[in-house]
Motif scaffolding. Structure first.
Motif, PDB file in Angstrom:
ATOM      1  N   ALA A 247     -56.829   4.792   2.161  1.00  0.00           N
ATOM      2  CA  ALA A 247     -55.943   4.526   3.083  1.00  0.00           C
ATOM      3  C   ALA A 247     -56.196   5.120   4.375  1.00  0.00           C
ATOM      4  CB  ALA A 247     -54.412   4.760   2.579  1.00  0.00           C
ATOM      5  N   TYR A 248     -56.761   6.412   4.304  1.00  0.00           N
ATOM      6  CA  TYR A 248     -57.204   7.010   5.767  1.00  0.00           C
ATOM      7  C   TYR A 248     -58.549   6.334   5.984  1.00  0.00           C
ATOM      8  CZ  TYR A 248     -53.558  10.834   5.628  1.00  0.00           C
ATOM      9  OH  TYR A 248     -52.452  11.528   5.825  1.00  0.00           O
ATOM     10  N   ALA A 249     -59.346   6.250   4.993  1.00  0.00           N
ATOM     11  CA  ALA A 249     -60.677   5.680   5.391  1.00  0.00           C
ATOM     12  C   ALA A 249     -60.471   4.260   6.391  1.00  0.00           C
ATOM     13  CB  ALA A 249     -61.663   5.622   4.399  1.00  0.00           C
ATOM     14  N   PHE A 250     -59.518   3.578   5.597  1.00  0.00           N
ATOM     15  CA  PHE A 250     -59.333   2.223   6.137  1.00  0.00           C
ATOM     16  C   PHE A 250     -58.610   2.229   7.377  1.00  0.00           C
ATOM     17  CE2 PHE A 250     -56.527  -1.464   7.021  1.00  0.00           C
ATOM     18  CZ  PHE A 250     -57.447  -2.537   6.703  1.00  0.00           C
TER      19      PHE A 250
ATOM     20  N   VAL B  31     -70.839   4.053  16.216  1.00  0.00           N
ATOM     21  CA  VAL B  31     -69.635   3.624  15.291  1.00  0.00           C
ATOM     22  C   VAL B  31     -69.884   3.229  14.114  1.00  0.00           C
ATOM     23  CG1 VAL B  31     -67.900   1.582  14.936  1.00  0.00           C
ATOM     24  CG2 VAL B  31     -68.475   2.644  17.243  1.00  0.00           C
ATOM     25  N   PRO B  32     -71.247   2.640  13.344  1.00  0.00           N
ATOM     26  CA  PRO B  32     -71.357   2.471  12.264  1.00  0.00           C
ATOM     27  C   PRO B  32     -71.325   3.774  11.235  1.00  0.00           C
ATOM     28  CG  PRO B  32     -72.698   0.841  13.477  1.00  0.00           C
ATOM     29  CD  PRO B  32     -71.933   2.099  14.353  1.00  0.00           C
TER      30      PRO B  32
ATOM     31  N   MET C 193     -69.144   7.674   7.334  1.00  0.00           N
ATOM     32  CA  MET C 193     -68.660   8.867   7.336  1.00  0.00           C
ATOM     33  C   MET C 193     -67.083   8.743   6.653  1.00  0.00           C
ATOM     34  SD  MET C 193     -66.114  11.450   8.328  1.00  0.00           S
ATOM     35  CE  MET C 193     -66.118  10.738  10.059  1.00  0.00           C
ATOM     36  N   TYR C 194     -66.166   8.030   7.459  1.00  0.00           N
ATOM     37  CA  TYR C 194     -64.921   7.785   6.865  1.00  0.00           C
ATOM     38  C   TYR C 194     -64.766   7.350   5.288  1.00  0.00           C
ATOM     39  CZ  TYR C 194     -63.032   8.746  11.368  1.00  0.00           C
ATOM     40  OH  TYR C 194     -62.690   9.482  12.619  1.00  0.00           O
TER      41      TYR C 194
ATOM     42  N   GLY D 146     -66.592  18.802   8.076  1.00  0.00           N
ATOM     43  CA  GLY D 146     -67.956  18.671   7.813  1.00  0.00           C
ATOM     44  C   GLY D 146     -68.480  17.245   7.833  1.00  0.00           C
ATOM     45  N   GLY D 147     -67.692  16.489   7.482  1.00  0.00           N
ATOM     46  CA  GLY D 147     -68.333  15.035   7.594  1.00  0.00           C
ATOM     47  C   GLY D 147     -68.292  14.559   8.981  1.00  0.00           C
ATOM     48  N   ILE D 148     -67.352  14.957   9.754  1.00  0.00           N
ATOM     49  CA  ILE D 148     -67.173  14.646  11.220  1.00  0.00           C
ATOM     50  C   ILE D 148     -68.538  15.325  11.818  1.00  0.00           C
ATOM     51  CG2 ILE D 148     -66.103  14.969  13.536  1.00  0.00           C
ATOM     52  CD1 ILE D 148     -63.549  14.878  11.723  1.00  0.00           C
ATOM     53  N   GLY D 149     -68.905  16.504  11.527  1.00  0.00           N
ATOM     54  CA  GLY D 149     -69.828  17.437  11.934  1.00  0.00           C
ATOM     55  C   GLY D 149     -71.156  16.665  11.550  1.00  0.00           C
TER      56      GLY D 149
END
Length: 135
Positions: free
Chosen positions: A14-17, A42-43, A48-49, A86-89
């Motif tokens: 849900a968060y990823a979507f 953006v891709p 990452m999400y 960490g994923g954002i970084g």
């Protein structure tokens, strides 16, 4: 699949979507300029999400029994927050020592209090007899 794992994976998806849709729409509106400002695309953000969201959600689901205590909740929040930041970084700067340090700091600063707040709210709903699912 266990109920806790399904619960966590569901929240992660849900968060990823939601966040992917938000980034896709804002990226389309500004031509990707905001992503470029953060040294990414953006891709790459969407990927990452969809990697971090379900993965972290599943891990939180597996560790959900630890959230019966405040200390366990804080530990799960630290881990989840660190993985998300960490994923954002990684999406922004790739694997660097700075990425790890910032992820640990942000994971602690946001993940721990965020998890404890969610735990407190869930316990309040349980005490009130709400049918809403507890996080």
């Amino acid at each position: 699949m266990g109920a806790d794992l399904r619960w966590g994976l569901g929240w992660g998806v849900a968060y990823a979507f939601f966040y992917s849709a938000f980034v896709a729409v804002t990226g389309a509106l500004n031509g990707g300029e905001a992503a470029a400002h953060y040294h990414t695309t953006v891709p790459r953000i969407v990927a990452m999400y969809w990697t971090v969201g379900p993965g972290t959600g599943a891990l939180v689901g597996v560790l959900r029994p630890l959230t019966r205590t405040a200390l366990g909740t804080a530990c799960v929040g630290l881990l989840a927050g660190t993985l998300v930041y960490g994923g954002i970084g990684l999406a922004q700067d790739g694997p660097t020592q700075e990425t790890l340090i910032v992820a640990l700091i942000a994971g602690t600063a946001v993940g721990v209090p965020g998890a404890l707040i969610l735990r407190s709210r869930a316990r309040g709903r349980e005490a009130a007899g709400s049918d809403a699912p507890a996080p």
